[in-house]
Design an enzyme around this catalytic site. Structure first.
Site, PDB file in Angstrom:
ATOM      1  N   GLY A 304     -69.115 -39.018  16.786  1.00  0.00           N
ATOM      2  CA  GLY A 304     -69.240 -37.650  16.183  1.00  0.00           C
ATOM      3  C   GLY A 304     -67.947 -36.799  16.355  1.00  0.00           C
ATOM      4  N   SER A 305     -68.091 -35.582  16.628  1.00  0.00           N
ATOM      5  CA  SER A 305     -66.959 -34.678  16.436  1.00  0.00           C
ATOM      6  C   SER A 305     -66.124 -34.810  17.792  1.00  0.00           C
ATOM      7  CB  SER A 305     -67.484 -33.288  16.295  1.00  0.00           C
ATOM      8  OG  SER A 305     -68.011 -33.051  14.943  1.00  0.00           O
ATOM      9  N   ILE A 306     -66.666 -35.241  18.735  1.00  0.00           N
ATOM     10  CA  ILE A 306     -65.692 -35.515  20.122  1.00  0.00           C
ATOM     11  C   ILE A 306     -64.477 -36.246  19.688  1.00  0.00           C
ATOM     12  CG2 ILE A 306     -65.652 -36.455  22.202  1.00  0.00           C
ATOM     13  CD1 ILE A 306     -68.297 -35.556  22.756  1.00  0.00           C
ATOM     14  N   PHE A 307     -64.676 -37.288  18.650  1.00  0.00           N
ATOM     15  CA  PHE A 307     -63.745 -38.125  18.226  1.00  0.00           C
ATOM     16  C   PHE A 307     -62.520 -37.487  17.407  1.00  0.00           C
ATOM     17  CE2 PHE A 307     -61.997 -41.737  16.043  1.00  0.00           C
ATOM     18  CZ  PHE A 307     -61.676 -42.725  16.968  1.00  0.00           C
ATOM     19  N   LYS A 308     -62.730 -36.025  16.942  1.00  0.00           N
ATOM     20  CA  LYS A 308     -61.637 -35.330  16.544  1.00  0.00           C
ATOM     21  C   LYS A 308     -60.606 -35.409  17.398  1.00  0.00           C
ATOM     22  CE  LYS A 308     -64.954 -32.998  13.435  1.00  0.00           C
ATOM     23  NZ  LYS A 308     -65.741 -31.794  13.178  1.00  0.00           N
TER      24      LYS A 308
END
Length: 583
Positions: A304-308
């Site tokens: 999810g968004s941590i991968f941004k």
């Protein structure tokens, strides 16, 4: 007539020669056996009248970084009987049944069995064994042994692992470092008669056991204990199926704590830690295997968004993004034939990239991913170790599940840019983020620090690979500043810690299949933001009710940091302003 006599004499002479030759052969063979092979056969004859009993070697301890024992040994004994030596079988049966709390029938079957040795019971408490020894019963053997003992029961159970009845490691660090921890058993040789009865007044031959080596690991028992308490509180409060937390030094890969709640009792590892229905032994074993799994390294998930943070890093490295670049978010982005929505369905409107990462805006990152392109995106994945296992010193580490670059379409790249359509392990994620914020060095996460022999001499210090310069220091500094803004003003506000500069990123990952209403809520926190010394990843698996990472996962890291940052000697950088007194 003369011819007959001559024939008979020749026949007798031949027979005599044959008998003489046979006799000489037998004498020669006997001489060879008695003289040439005398020592060998003497040893074999002696062996027929010697009985060997093992003396178990104590297994090496596992200690935390401060010398706190996490895995040790308790002296126990093994009770056995030797049929040929028993002179009063009824006494043996009565005493062993009473003192070992076993049925007389089970004892009798072993006492009456004609065999060289029958084990009655292992892991017998030493006080009970000493009591049995005091009866001086012929044919009853009380042998020294050791049982693995974990003083904190379930602390770091899915990291430490446990041993089997033979004192060999089965899972976790116990099996990873088995060759270090295993000692060398000794033995006692006793002389017996032809019936196997030990002879009185004969000397014993004894080889003392050699204890195993101690292993010192990077876990801090105090940090592990506190993090585990937080995980268990969160597990109950959110009625989740699991909570996993990793606390690591991003500069060198030392892991201070790794929790996978619910943990299990290491002193009773074959008892399930939850109510699970099973109808046969195979189902029970599957349940046990699941209980022993370490989600942090054995399982993959969509980050999810941590991968941004990875997508942004790739863009800064390629030079296609600046912090003040502007984007427009109408609440969705049309990619190919797909409409992909932002978590804020009404949209964020016009925003800079700084605002986009603070808002965790999906359309912004879809645009950024398109700028980077597949080839350069995968180059960054490789640089940050996301295409390979981390090399952590635990067995069973899983690897990422990625598309082949040539199979990645426009829609795939868009979705991957905000952390979906592929899977990685939590360990891969925290290792990649560590490289992003520590100046660009890809460290190897690990537990083993050094090994020490039974005399206290350190004989091996473990070293781990570090790949320097996987991203530029400039990109790393930019990412630290942006992630600090996420906590200071963006979606990670609940991760703020009074007095400290904290960086971080939130995530809320929907589990497959889509639309099932199951999520993994996550937050990664970095402290201090300008010089990271601790990075913490919190994962809440299938929380009930509110499931946003910034709402429920960030506060867990916040409470952890409030306690462990002062403990680690990381001083607060400022004091919160005191509100004016109301007159």
């Amino acid at each position: 007539m003369t011819g007959v006599k001559t024939y008979n004499r020749k026949k007798m002479l031949v027979m005599f020669c044959m008998i003489f030759a046979a006799a000489m052969f037998l004498i020669g063979r006997l001489g060879y056996i008695m003289i040439g092979q005398g020592e060998y056969y003497s040893g074999r004859a002696q062996a027929l009248h010697e009985r060997e009993r093992a003396i178990k070697a104590p297994r090496g301890r596992i200690l935390d970084r401060n010398g706190v024992v996490l895995a040790g040994n308790r002296p126990v004994c093994t009770i056995s009987v030797i049929h040929s030596q028993i002179t009063d079988p009824e006494q043996v049966i009565e005493v062993l049944s009473r003192e070992l709390d076993m049925s007389e029938d089970s004892i009798r079957s072993k006492v009456e069995k004609v065999s060289s040795r029958e084990r009655i019971k292992s892991n017998v408490d030493k006080a009970i064994a000493d009591l049995i020894r005091s009866y001086h019963m012929d044919g009853v053997m009380v042998d020294e042994d050791y049982k693995r003992y974990y003083p904190f029961d379930d602390m770091a159970s899915k990291v430490l692992g446990f041993t089997g009845s033979d004192n060999q490691g089965i899972v976790g660090l116990e099996v990873e470092y088995d060759s270090v921890l295993q000692g060398k058993n000794g033995y006692i040789l006793t002389v017996t008669d032809a019936n196997g009865i030990e002879l009185a007044n004969t000397a014993e031959s004894r080889q003392e056991p050699i204890a195993g080596n101690d292993l010192y690991i990077s876990i801090d028992a105090n940090i592990q204990s506190y993090v585990q308490q937080e995980a268990e509180k969160t597990l109950i409060a959110k009625e989740a199926i699991g909570v996993s937390i990793i606390v690591m030094n991003p500069q060198n890969g030392e892991i201070y704590a790794m929790v996978n709640a619910p943990e299990y009792n290491l002193n009773d590892p074959y008892t399930l830690n939850m109510d699970v229905a099973y109808s046969n032994e195979e189902e029970k074993q599957n349940a046990l295997n699941q209980m022993w799994r370490n989600f942090c390294i054995n399982d993959t998930y969509e980050p999810g968004s941590i991968f941004k943070t990875v997508t942004a890093t790739a863009a800064f490295e390629k030079g296609v993004l600046s912090v003040e670049d502007t984007f427009v978010c109408p609440g969705y982005r049309i990619v190919g034939d797909r409409t992909i929505r932002c978590h804020k369905t009404t949209g964020h409107g016009l925003e800079t990239f700084r605002q986009g990462i603070m808002n965790s805006c999906n359309p912004v990152f879809m645009d950024v991913g398109a700028r980077v392109g597949v080839e350069d995106m995968y180059h960054t994945y490789r640089q940050l170790g996301l295409m390979n296992r981390t090399g952590i010193d635990l067995p069973g580490e899983a690897n990422s599940i990625m598309h082949k670059p040539e199979d990645v379409k426009e829609v795939d790249l868009a979705i991957m840019s905000f952390g979906q359509s592929f899977q990685i392990t939590p360990m891969q994620l925290i290792t990649a983020v560590s490289a992003i914020v520590n100046g660009g060095n890809l460290v190897t996460p690990h537990f083993g620090m050094y090994a020490q022999d039974p005399e206290g001499n350190r004989f091996q210090t473990y070293e781990y690979p570090v790949e320097t310069g996987v991203i530029s220091e400039e990109t790393s500094a930019t990412m630290r500043e942006l992630l600090e803004a996420v906590v200071a003003e963006g979606s990670g506000k609940r991760g703020q810690v009074e007095g400290y500069r904290i960086a971080g990123k939130t995530a809320t990952s929907e589990k497959l299949p889509r639309g099932n209403g199951k999520y993994i809520s996550a937050y990664i926190g970095i402290a201090p933001a300008d010089n990271p010394q601790v990075v913490t990843l919190v994962l809440i698996n299938e929380p009930t009710g509110i499931y946003y990472g910034g709402t429920i996962a960030a506060p867990v890291a916040q409470r952890i940091y409030e306690n462990i940052l002062p403990y680690l000697g990381i001083e607060a950088e400022y004091e919160a302003e005191v509100p004016p007194t109301q007159e």
